[in-house]
Design a protein around this motif. Structure first.
Motif, short mmCIF file in Angstrom:
data_model
loop_
_atom_site.label_atom_id
_atom_site.label_comp_id
_atom_site.label_asym_id
_atom_site.label_seq_id
_atom_site.Cartn_x
_atom_site.Cartn_y
_atom_site.Cartn_z
N LYS A 88 -5.14 -6.99 -8.69
CA LYS A 88 -4.25 -7.46 -7.63
C LYS A 88 -2.80 -7.13 -7.98
O LYS A 88 -2.05 -6.63 -7.14
N MET A 89 -2.42 -7.40 -9.24
CA MET A 89 -1.05 -7.10 -9.67
C MET A 89 -0.78 -5.61 -9.57
O MET A 89 0.28 -5.19 -9.09
N LEU A 90 -1.74 -4.81 -10.01
CA LEU A 90 -1.57 -3.36 -10.00
C LEU A 90 -1.41 -2.84 -8.58
O LEU A 90 -0.48 -2.08 -8.28
N TYR A 91 -2.31 -3.25 -7.70
CA TYR A 91 -2.28 -2.73 -6.33
C TYR A 91 -0.99 -3.12 -5.62
O TYR A 91 -0.35 -2.28 -4.97
N GLU A 92 -0.60 -4.36 -5.72
CA GLU A 92 0.59 -4.82 -4.99
C GLU A 92 1.87 -4.22 -5.56
O GLU A 92 2.83 -4.00 -4.82
N ALA A 93 1.89 -3.92 -6.86
CA ALA A 93 3.07 -3.32 -7.47
C ALA A 93 3.21 -1.84 -7.11
O ALA A 93 4.32 -1.34 -6.90
N VAL A 94 2.09 -1.14 -7.01
CA VAL A 94 2.11 0.31 -6.79
C VAL A 94 2.06 0.67 -5.31
O VAL A 94 2.79 1.55 -4.85
N TRP A 95 1.24 -0.02 -4.55
CA TRP A 95 1.08 0.30 -3.13
C TRP A 95 1.98 -0.53 -2.21
O TRP A 95 2.08 -0.24 -1.03
N ASN A 96 2.58 -1.57 -2.77
CA ASN A 96 3.48 -2.44 -1.99
C ASN A 96 2.80 -3.02 -0.76
O ASN A 96 3.39 -3.13 0.32
N GLU A 97 1.54 -3.38 -0.92
CA GLU A 97 0.76 -3.98 0.16
C GLU A 97 -0.08 -5.12 -0.40
O GLU A 97 -0.39 -5.13 -1.59
N PRO A 98 -0.47 -6.08 0.45
CA PRO A 98 -1.34 -7.16 -0.02
C PRO A 98 -2.70 -6.60 -0.47
O PRO A 98 -3.19 -5.63 0.10
N TYR A 99 -3.27 -7.21 -1.48
CA TYR A 99 -4.56 -6.76 -2.04
C TYR A 99 -5.68 -7.58 -1.42
O TYR A 99 -5.66 -8.81 -1.45
N TYR A 100 -6.69 -6.87 -0.87
CA TYR A 100 -7.81 -7.55 -0.22
C TYR A 100 -9.14 -7.26 -0.93
O TYR A 100 -10.18 -7.10 -0.30
N ASP A 101 -9.10 -7.18 -2.27
CA ASP A 101 -10.30 -6.99 -3.09
C ASP A 101 -11.02 -5.67 -2.84
O ASP A 101 -12.21 -5.55 -3.14
N ASP A 102 -10.32 -4.69 -2.30
CA ASP A 102 -10.91 -3.36 -2.15
C ASP A 102 -10.58 -2.56 -3.40
O ASP A 102 -9.48 -2.04 -3.55
N GLU A 103 -11.54 -2.46 -4.31
CA GLU A 103 -11.29 -1.85 -5.62
C GLU A 103 -11.38 -0.33 -5.61
O GLU A 103 -10.99 0.32 -6.57
N ASN A 104 -11.92 0.25 -4.55
CA ASN A 104 -12.22 1.67 -4.56
C ASN A 104 -11.00 2.54 -4.84
O ASN A 104 -11.03 3.43 -5.69
N VAL A 105 -9.89 2.27 -4.14
CA VAL A 105 -8.70 3.11 -4.31
C VAL A 105 -8.15 3.00 -5.73
O VAL A 105 -7.69 3.99 -6.32
N ILE A 106 -8.21 1.80 -6.31
CA ILE A 106 -7.75 1.61 -7.68
C ILE A 106 -8.67 2.36 -8.65
O ILE A 106 -8.20 3.06 -9.55
N ASN A 107 -9.97 2.22 -8.46
CA ASN A 107 -10.93 2.86 -9.36
C ASN A 107 -10.78 4.38 -9.35
O ASN A 107 -10.88 5.03 -10.40
N VAL A 108 -10.54 4.94 -8.18
CA VAL A 108 -10.37 6.40 -8.06
C VAL A 108 -9.15 6.86 -8.85
O VAL A 108 -9.22 7.84 -9.61
#
Length: 227
Positions: free
Chosen positions: A176-196
């Motif tokens: 959650k911290m990673l996604y919101e810091a990098v993508w500047n959007e709320p995190y909705y437990d979609d791990e696919n984009v992070i995993n890629v």
């Protein structure tokens, strides 16, 4: 190579002339003929400067400037047939670094490019902008990454992920911290984009990406950058 420039100009004749002038100066150039192409290249590549025509077939140049300024301080040189002081003032106010009215000489064009990049590098290149951990070195001012002295090419998102890890060594970073810091959007437990993105980063920096030692997985939580 002096740097990588994103050239956004829909007039093919003008585009070719500017492209040739930049290549003669040993710049690597990414070409865009509309706003959509411009934003695609900007998001995927590490750009040292943007040359931007204001009149494009799909998106206004000022919208591109505003979009870039939401996430980056990359220098922007506007080139436009609009020569009014009000036009120049508006573009400089919303985030352009320089404005060159058409027609202009190639000598002045090239000089403005070099000056803008030089100013940016002088402002951002200092010891605080270079992070070194072991054999890894990360230059925050231009997103250049080195492993044992070898340059590792990164996309903009990959660079921002590594910047987060370098600024937080040994700390556990949740997804959650990673996604919101990098993508500047709320995190909705979609791990696919992070995993890629994490898979791509590990393929680039780990000796064995299937058994990572630099960025380890904290199962059920996120990741840890081992310093």
């Amino acid at each position: 190579m002096n740097g990588q420039i994103l050239l956004v100009e829909d007039n093919k004749t003008v585009h070719k002339i500017l492209l040739e002038a930049l290549k003669k100066e040993n710049f690597q150039v990414l070409s865009a003929f509309d706003g959509a192409q411009a934003m695609f290249h900007f998001e995927k590549s590490n750009i040292d400067l943007v040359v931007l025509d204001l009149i494009l077939p799909d998106i206004e140049g000022k919208d591109i400037i505003e979009a870039i300024r939401k996430t980056a301080n990359t220098p922007i040189l506007v080139i436009s047939a609009k020569n009014a002081d009000t036009d120049k003032a508006e573009m400089l106010t919303i985030g352009a670094d320089d404005y060159l009215a058409k027609p202009f000489s190639m000598i002045e064009f090239v000089a403005r490019i070099h000056a803008a990049i030089r100013r940016y590098r002088m402002t951002h290149h200092d010891h605080k902008q270079v992070k070194t951990i072991g054999d890894l070195e990360f230059h925050l001012y231009n997103y250049m990454f080195y492993n044992h002295g070898l340059e590792i090419p990164l996309t903009k998102k990959e660079a921002r992920i590594l910047e987060l890890f370098f600024n937080n060594p040994n700390k556990i970073i949740t997804k959650k911290m990673l996604y919101e810091a990098v993508w500047n959007e709320p995190y909705y437990d979609d791990e696919n984009v992070i995993n890629v993105h994490m898979k791509r980063i590990r393929n680039k920096i780990e000796k064995d990406s299937t058994n990572p030692e630099i960025i380890t997985t904290v199962w059920g939580i996120g990741y840890q950058f081992k310093a």
